[in-house]
Design a protein around this motif. Structure first.
Motif, short mmCIF file in Angstrom:
data_model
loop_
_atom_site.label_atom_id
_atom_site.label_comp_id
_atom_site.label_asym_id
_atom_site.label_seq_id
_atom_site.Cartn_x
_atom_site.Cartn_y
_atom_site.Cartn_z
N PHE A 143 0.85 -1.14 0.10
CA PHE A 143 -0.21 0.10 -0.03
C PHE A 143 0.76 1.52 -0.09
O PHE A 143 0.38 2.32 0.22
CB PHE A 143 -0.90 0.05 1.24
N THR A 144 2.12 1.12 -0.05
CA THR A 144 3.18 2.50 -0.18
C THR A 144 3.52 2.84 1.31
O THR A 144 2.49 2.90 2.06
CB THR A 144 2.84 3.40 -1.01
N ALA A 145 4.55 3.16 1.46
CA ALA A 145 4.89 3.52 2.51
C ALA A 145 4.33 4.98 3.18
O ALA A 145 4.00 5.12 4.26
CB ALA A 145 6.61 3.93 2.50
N GLU A 146 4.04 5.84 2.13
CA GLU A 146 3.53 7.20 2.46
C GLU A 146 2.02 7.14 2.85
O GLU A 146 1.53 8.02 3.38
CB GLU A 146 3.64 8.39 1.33
N ARG A 147 1.45 5.91 2.42
CA ARG A 147 0.02 5.90 2.68
C ARG A 147 -0.49 4.81 3.79
O ARG A 147 -1.63 4.58 4.18
CB ARG A 147 -0.85 5.34 1.18
N SER A 148 0.54 4.25 4.30
CA SER A 148 0.47 2.88 5.34
C SER A 148 0.80 3.38 6.68
O SER A 148 2.03 4.04 7.01
CB SER A 148 1.07 1.69 4.92
N TYR A 149 -0.12 3.21 7.69
CA TYR A 149 -0.03 3.51 9.19
C TYR A 149 -0.07 2.35 9.99
O TYR A 149 -0.90 1.42 9.63
CB TYR A 149 -0.75 4.68 9.49
N PHE A 150 0.65 2.07 11.00
CA PHE A 150 0.37 0.82 11.81
C PHE A 150 0.37 1.43 13.21
O PHE A 150 1.14 2.01 13.62
CB PHE A 150 1.48 -0.06 11.72
N LEU A 151 -0.77 0.75 13.89
CA LEU A 151 -0.78 0.89 15.19
C LEU A 151 -0.75 -0.56 16.02
O LEU A 151 -1.40 -1.49 15.67
CB LEU A 151 -2.43 1.61 15.82
N MET A 152 0.30 -0.76 16.93
CA MET A 152 0.70 -1.78 17.45
C MET A 152 0.06 -1.79 18.94
O MET A 152 0.55 -0.70 19.60
CB MET A 152 1.96 -2.17 17.38
N THR A 153 -0.52 -2.86 19.46
CA THR A 153 -0.89 -3.11 20.83
C THR A 153 -0.13 -3.84 21.43
O THR A 153 0.58 -4.58 21.09
CB THR A 153 -2.27 -3.43 21.11
N LEU A 154 0.35 -3.46 22.83
CA LEU A 154 1.10 -4.36 24.01
C LEU A 154 0.18 -4.55 25.01
O LEU A 154 -0.60 -3.75 25.43
CB LEU A 154 2.01 -3.42 24.25
N ARG A 155 0.34 -5.96 25.54
CA ARG A 155 -0.33 -6.10 26.91
C ARG A 155 0.63 -7.34 27.41
O ARG A 155 1.22 -8.13 26.63
CB ARG A 155 -1.67 -6.74 26.48
N HIS A 156 0.48 -7.65 28.56
CA HIS A 156 1.25 -8.60 29.26
C HIS A 156 1.10 -10.03 28.42
O HIS A 156 -0.11 -10.26 28.21
CB HIS A 156 0.78 -8.71 30.83
#
Length: 368
Positions: A140-153
């Motif tokens: 999807f190309t770098a300028e159009r791609s966003y990532f939200l990563m979740t962390l939990r124990h």
């Protein structure tokens, strides 16, 4: 400097995109992380933004995009929720032979039919995509791609497994296999993150365990990260709201919905403080345990302070003072500390040093 060089090399591997292609009109947000780490709640919260749309009504488990496409294997085929990380096929980067124009179109077509393409941000949530960030960025190309990563124990994310009756008294390794898999996917994600242009990390415990005001601040920070106007308003579940107390016993089993999305909320039941969302289907009732949010998928209500409910169950199931647990603690404590978690003190949460460069902090919205 190293991250800049990595990102540049990844961008160079991106597929070229025709500016007239439908993809070029949008930005793409991928919500990733371990299963049961809060990906669903972030997906549904961000989906409420007027400039965003997410996958709903797909009739796929949890409306996850991994189940709708046929370019790469879904996690169920590469080891399951607590095993896919050990399978090399699960990890895709910009160097994958699957990164082709034809596959770009196939993936987009499989998801776009469920998105409102009048929106700027198209959201896709699949926990196992934590090992496919570089690949999806290439698609999807770098300028159009966003990532939200979740962390939990890690023991919190595995709660769905060891709470099942058939596992009680059988967690003989004190959760070592859960911890190992968790470390595998997140340590890989740390390395991959340096190749990703736009990535933010959220700790679930920090997000929902410090009250509505702090959670609202985190949402504001996520909106800023995405370049969106601050619009989303969180709603807290009213603890006095009456809940249905009784359902047929089979409805309260800890099972995942298979092939059916949880739409058209019909009944909510409560058992020992655990909340279940029940939905009817042609195959009868299915149930999905969701500790963090309430209400329908179009009107999310959050139960703050819910992320550590697993601790009591864990202590009831295993002897944390046993030689086995002490050995596991000694073996993995330092590695987990890098991500802000501990086995010595299960409720102790600190800043994840491994993701410090990508960590989203809550925005203080209070006026002095």
């Amino acid at each position: 400097v190293l991250q800049f060089l990595h990102v540049q090399s990844a961008i160079e591997a991106n597929l070229p995109l025709d500016p007239n292609h439908e993809i070029a009109k949008h930005r793409f947000l991928f919500v990733v992380g371990a299963h049961h780490s809060g990906t669903t709640i972030l997906d549904l919260i961000l989906c409420q933004h007027p400039s965003a749309t997410c996958l709903l009504g797909t009739h796929a488990p949890e409306n996850e995009g991994q189940h709708l496409q046929h370019v790469y294997h879904r996690a169920a085929k590469t080891g399951g929720q607590l095993g896919y990380g050990f399978n090399p096929e699960s990890h895709l980067t910009e160097n994958s032979v699957l990164l082709t124009e034809a596959n770009r179109q196939r993936i987009f077509d499989s998801w776009s039919k469920y998105w409102d393409l009048s929106k700027l941000f198209l959201i896709e949530k699949s926990p196992p995509h934590i090992l496919k960030m570089r690949f999806l960025q290439g698609i999807f190309t770098a300028e159009r791609s966003y990532f939200l990563m979740t962390l939990r124990h890690p023991l919190g994310t595995a709660h769905f497994r060891y709470i099942k009756a058939r596992y009680r008294g059988r967690v003989v390794d004190c959760g070592e296999k859960f911890i190992l898999h968790w470390l595998k996917i997140y340590e890989t994600a740390v390395r991959d993150a340096t190749f990703v242009s736009n990535i933010g990390v959220i700790q679930l415990e920090e997000f929902i365990d410090n009250g509505k005001w702090v959670a609202q601040g985190y949402v504001a920070e996520m909106e800023t990260f995405l370049g969106l106007k601050r619009t989303i308003v969180l709603h807290e579940r009213d603890a006095s709201t009456p809940m249905v107390k009784k359902r047929k016993r089979r409805n309260k089993r800890h099972i995942n919905s298979r092939g059916h999305s949880i739409e058209n909320l019909e009944n909510v039941s409560e058992n020992n403080g655990q909340h279940y969302y029940e939905t009817s289907s042609s195959l009868g009732y299915t149930a999905r345990k969701l500790l963090e949010y309430h209400g329908s998928k179009h009107n999310v209500e959050i139960s703050f302070g819910a992320s550590f409910r697993w601790v009591t169950d864990w202590k009831n199931i295993v002897d944390i003072k046993s030689p086995v647990c002490k050995a596991v603690e000694e073996k993995y404590e330092e590695r987990l500390n890098q991500f802000g978690y501990s086995l010595r003190n299960l409720t102790h949460v600190t800043e994840p040093h491994a993701f410090r460069a990508f960590l989203l902090k809550y925005r203080n919205l209070r006026k002095n």
